[in-house]
Design a protein around this motif. Structure first.
Motif, PDB file in Angstrom:
ATOM      1  N   VAL A  49      44.027  45.076  58.268  1.00 42.85           N
ATOM      2  CA  VAL A  49      44.272  44.637  56.799  1.00 42.85           C
ATOM      3  C   VAL A  49      43.227  43.576  56.270  1.00 42.85           C
ATOM      4  N   ARG A  50      43.062  44.041  54.829  1.00 41.40           N
ATOM      5  CA  ARG A  50      42.055  43.143  54.230  1.00 41.40           C
ATOM      6  C   ARG A  50      42.818  41.752  53.644  1.00 41.40           C
ATOM      7  N   VAL A  51      42.754  40.933  53.978  1.00 48.53           N
ATOM      8  CA  VAL A  51      43.514  39.352  53.673  1.00 48.53           C
ATOM      9  C   VAL A  51      42.633  38.622  52.676  1.00 48.53           C
ATOM     10  N   ARG A  52      43.216  38.650  51.427  1.00 45.62           N
ATOM     11  CA  ARG A  52      42.474  37.975  50.511  1.00 45.62           C
ATOM     12  C   ARG A  52      43.335  36.773  49.782  1.00 45.62           C
ATOM     13  N   GLU A  53      42.679  35.681  49.550  1.00 47.47           N
ATOM     14  CA  GLU A  53      43.448  34.595  48.711  1.00 47.47           C
ATOM     15  C   GLU A  53      43.784  35.085  47.247  1.00 47.47           C
ATOM     16  N   GLY A  54      45.005  34.726  46.745  1.00 44.85           N
ATOM     17  CA  GLY A  54      45.405  34.814  45.636  1.00 44.85           C
ATOM     18  C   GLY A  54      46.678  34.063  45.035  1.00 44.85           C
ATOM     19  N   ASP A  55      46.531  33.306  44.393  1.00 41.39           N
ATOM     20  CA  ASP A  55      47.657  32.313  43.943  1.00 41.39           C
ATOM     21  C   ASP A  55      48.135  32.569  42.440  1.00 41.39           C
ATOM     22  N   TYR A  56      49.236  32.910  42.184  1.00 39.45           N
ATOM     23  CA  TYR A  56      49.618  33.284  40.819  1.00 39.45           C
ATOM     24  C   TYR A  56      49.371  32.018  39.836  1.00 39.45           C
ATOM     25  N   SER A  57      49.312  30.722  40.376  1.00 41.03           N
ATOM     26  CA  SER A  57      49.028  29.689  39.588  1.00 41.03           C
ATOM     27  C   SER A  57      47.706  29.034  39.591  1.00 41.03           C
ATOM     28  N   ARG A  58      46.906  29.839  40.124  1.00 35.86           N
ATOM     29  CA  ARG A  58      45.487  29.645  40.232  1.00 35.86           C
ATOM     30  C   ARG A  58      44.878  30.965  39.766  1.00 35.86           C
ATOM     31  N   PRO A  59      44.756  31.082  38.421  1.00 33.60           N
ATOM     32  CA  PRO A  59      43.959  32.243  38.025  1.00 33.60           C
ATOM     33  C   PRO A  59      42.650  32.642  38.687  1.00 33.60           C
ATOM     34  N   GLU A  60      41.996  31.640  38.670  1.00 30.88           N
ATOM     35  CA  GLU A  60      40.735  31.684  39.142  1.00 30.88           C
ATOM     36  C   GLU A  60      40.545  32.400  40.575  1.00 30.88           C
ATOM     37  N   THR A  61      41.440  32.494  41.147  1.00 33.20           N
ATOM     38  CA  THR A  61      41.748  33.036  42.467  1.00 33.20           C
ATOM     39  C   THR A  61      41.826  34.535  42.561  1.00 33.20           C
ATOM     40  N   LEU A  62      42.373  34.872  41.255  1.00 33.53           N
ATOM     41  CA  LEU A  62      42.838  36.630  41.324  1.00 33.53           C
ATOM     42  C   LEU A  62      41.694  37.519  41.134  1.00 33.53           C
ATOM     43  N   PRO A  63      40.558  37.302  40.320  1.00 32.99           N
ATOM     44  CA  PRO A  63      39.698  38.334  40.168  1.00 32.99           C
ATOM     45  C   PRO A  63      39.099  38.947  41.449  1.00 32.99           C
ATOM     46  N   ALA A  64      38.806  37.987  42.325  1.00 33.73           N
ATOM     47  CA  ALA A  64      38.097  38.435  43.720  1.00 33.73           C
ATOM     48  C   ALA A  64      39.460  39.199  44.518  1.00 33.73           C
ATOM     49  N   ALA A  65      40.624  38.511  44.476  1.00 32.87           N
ATOM     50  CA  ALA A  65      41.781  39.048  45.135  1.00 32.87           C
ATOM     51  C   ALA A  65      41.912  40.510  44.723  1.00 32.87           C
ATOM     52  N   LEU A  66      41.602  41.129  43.468  1.00 34.02           N
ATOM     53  CA  LEU A  66      42.143  42.355  43.072  1.00 34.02           C
ATOM     54  C   LEU A  66      40.766  43.291  42.942  1.00 34.02           C
ATOM     55  N   GLN A  67      39.800  42.819  43.216  1.00 35.01           N
ATOM     56  CA  GLN A  67      38.373  43.587  43.114  1.00 35.01           C
ATOM     57  C   GLN A  67      38.497  44.746  43.814  1.00 35.01           C
ATOM     58  N   GLY A  68      38.245  46.136  43.212  1.00 36.71           N
ATOM     59  CA  GLY A  68      38.335  47.397  43.674  1.00 36.71           C
ATOM     60  C   GLY A  68      39.908  47.681  44.059  1.00 36.71           C
ATOM     61  N   VAL A  69      40.776  47.035  43.770  1.00 43.11           N
ATOM     62  CA  VAL A  69      42.173  47.594  43.936  1.00 43.11           C
ATOM     63  C   VAL A  69      42.532  48.675  42.872  1.00 43.11           C
ATOM     64  N   ASP A  70      43.401  49.847  43.438  1.00 41.23           N
ATOM     65  CA  ASP A  70      43.589  51.119  42.677  1.00 41.23           C
ATOM     66  C   ASP A  70      45.092  50.821  42.101  1.00 41.23           C
ATOM     67  N   ARG A  71      45.818  50.449  43.164  1.00 38.12           N
ATOM     68  CA  ARG A  71      47.360  50.285  42.911  1.00 38.12           C
ATOM     69  C   ARG A  71      47.723  48.974  43.441  1.00 38.12           C
ATOM     70  N   LEU A  72      48.599  48.185  42.513  1.00 35.67           N
ATOM     71  CA  LEU A  72      48.911  46.757  43.016  1.00 35.67           C
ATOM     72  C   LEU A  72      50.392  46.630  42.838  1.00 35.67           C
ATOM     73  N   LEU A  73      51.045  46.074  43.980  1.00 33.16           N
ATOM     74  CA  LEU A  73      52.532  45.554  43.940  1.00 33.16           C
ATOM     75  C   LEU A  73      52.481  44.300  43.647  1.00 33.16           C
ATOM     76  N   LEU A  74      52.850  43.693  42.295  1.00 38.47           N
ATOM     77  CA  LEU A  74      53.410  42.383  41.867  1.00 38.47           C
ATOM     78  C   LEU A  74      54.597  41.922  42.432  1.00 38.47           C
ATOM     79  N   VAL A  75      54.848  41.263  43.516  1.00 40.40           N
ATOM     80  CA  VAL A  75      56.150  40.828  43.900  1.00 40.40           C
ATOM     81  C   VAL A  75      56.243  39.557  43.123  1.00 40.40           C
ATOM     82  N   SER A  76      57.613  39.494  42.486  1.00 40.08           N
ATOM     83  CA  SER A  76      57.876  38.448  41.590  1.00 40.08           C
ATOM     84  C   SER A  76      57.702  37.181  42.185  1.00 40.08           C
ATOM     85  N   GLY A  77      57.217  36.020  41.475  1.00 47.06           N
ATOM     86  CA  GLY A  77      57.225  34.761  42.044  1.00 47.06           C
ATOM     87  C   GLY A  77      58.626  34.091  42.211  1.00 47.06           C
TER      88      GLY A  77
END
Length: 295
Positions: A49-77
């Motif tokens: 599994v491809r593991v990527r850092e992504g923190d809801y409170s650190r938006p700068e981490t999210l572009p790389a986390a979602l790069q190339g993603v077709d379908r996303l599950l956003l589990v509520s915080g």
């Protein structure tokens, strides 16, 4: 190939969704586990599994986390009071990444309920309606584990105390909701909204029960008689304060029960079972498993 991402993938629900995707035949390399602490997902990484850092409170981490993603599950915080901003960060990143489908875990009847947990979910749903990303909103009911985790308390006191009256709870197990989330990511019918558009809302829950029926099920699962005691909302708040909760927390918990009494956590189990591809796990099964674990 389609790439699927799951946020909060080391959490109790997110990890189950990742497992469900893998069990349904999705290649590990096509699954992205978005987590705050990649080290906690080392076991997933070893499985491909491809593991990527992504923190809801650190938006700068999210572009790389979602790069190339077709379908996303956003589990509520889980940080009540901060979730609208956190979720908006993910939605903006999904838009920038041109995600083709965003699935969000909301709460039953989010747009109409008086449940004190609902406002942040309703605000997130509004942001999703305004987003160009096609979305699937899963309005999840209570986890059955909310009750099975309280078995020690029920057995120690000999009672299930609440302020729900004859209100029914359409609870389901975390595994049930995870299966439904996987179905929403994988299936095409999940995306069809009531108006034929690309914003679908599904009210999800299992077979309903009252707290009186819960007490009977606990008794059957454990072999120890557990009674049900129903109080008013005010009486329950006072009872909880007497048990050591602060005033704000006691009022909050009592308000949750009041929401159940109004029928706001009851729904038909059909939608969950269609998305999950199987019947919901019976309450008796969850309680029996919890009782067996206790020994």
């Amino acid at each position: 190939m389609t790439t699927y991402a799951v946020t909060a993938a080391t959490g109790q629900l997110g990890r189950l969704v990742v497992e469900e995707l893998l069990e349904r035949g999705v290649e590990a390399g096509d699954v992205v586990a978005v987590v705050r602490s990649p080290a906690k997902a080392a076991d997933l990484a070893t499985r491909g599994v491809r593991v990527r850092e992504g923190d809801y409170s650190r938006p700068e981490t999210l572009p790389a986390a979602l790069q190339g993603v077709d379908r996303l599950l956003l589990v509520s915080g889980s940080e009540v009071g901060r979730r609208v901003e956190q979720h908006a960060n993910v939605v903006r990143a999904a838009e920038a990444a041109e995600v083709g489908r965003l699935v969000y875990t909301s709460i039953l009847k989010a747009s109409t309920t008086g449940n004190p947990l609902a406002p942040e979910h309703a605000a997130t749903e509004e942001a999703l309606r305004d987003s160009p990303v096609p979305t699937v909103v899963l309005r999840n009911g209570w986890y059955t584990e909310n009750y099975s985790a309280s078995l020690p308390q029920y057995l120690a006191t000999g009672e299930v105390v609440g302020a729900t009256g004859e209100g029914r709870v359409s609870a389901a197990s975390r595994a049930d909701f995870a299966a439904a989330a996987a179905g929403a990511l994988l299936g095409e019918d999940a995306l069809v909204g009531l108006d034929g558009g690309a914003h679908a809302v599904h009210e999800l829950g299992g077979p309903s029960f009252t707290l009186a029926e819960l007490a009977e099920a606990v008794s059957a699962a454990t072999g120890q008689r557990v009674a049900h005691r129903d109080l008013s909302e005010e009486e329950l708040a006072a009872h909880l304060r007497g048990a050591g909760l602060d005033e704000g927390t006691a009022a909050f918990v009592a308000a949750l029960d009041a929401s159940i009494a109004r029928g706001e956590l009851e729904t038909d189990p059909g939608a969950l079972e269609v998305l999950a591809g199987r019947p919901a796990t019976p309450l008796a099964t969850v309680l029996a498993d919890a009782a067996a674990t206790r020994g």
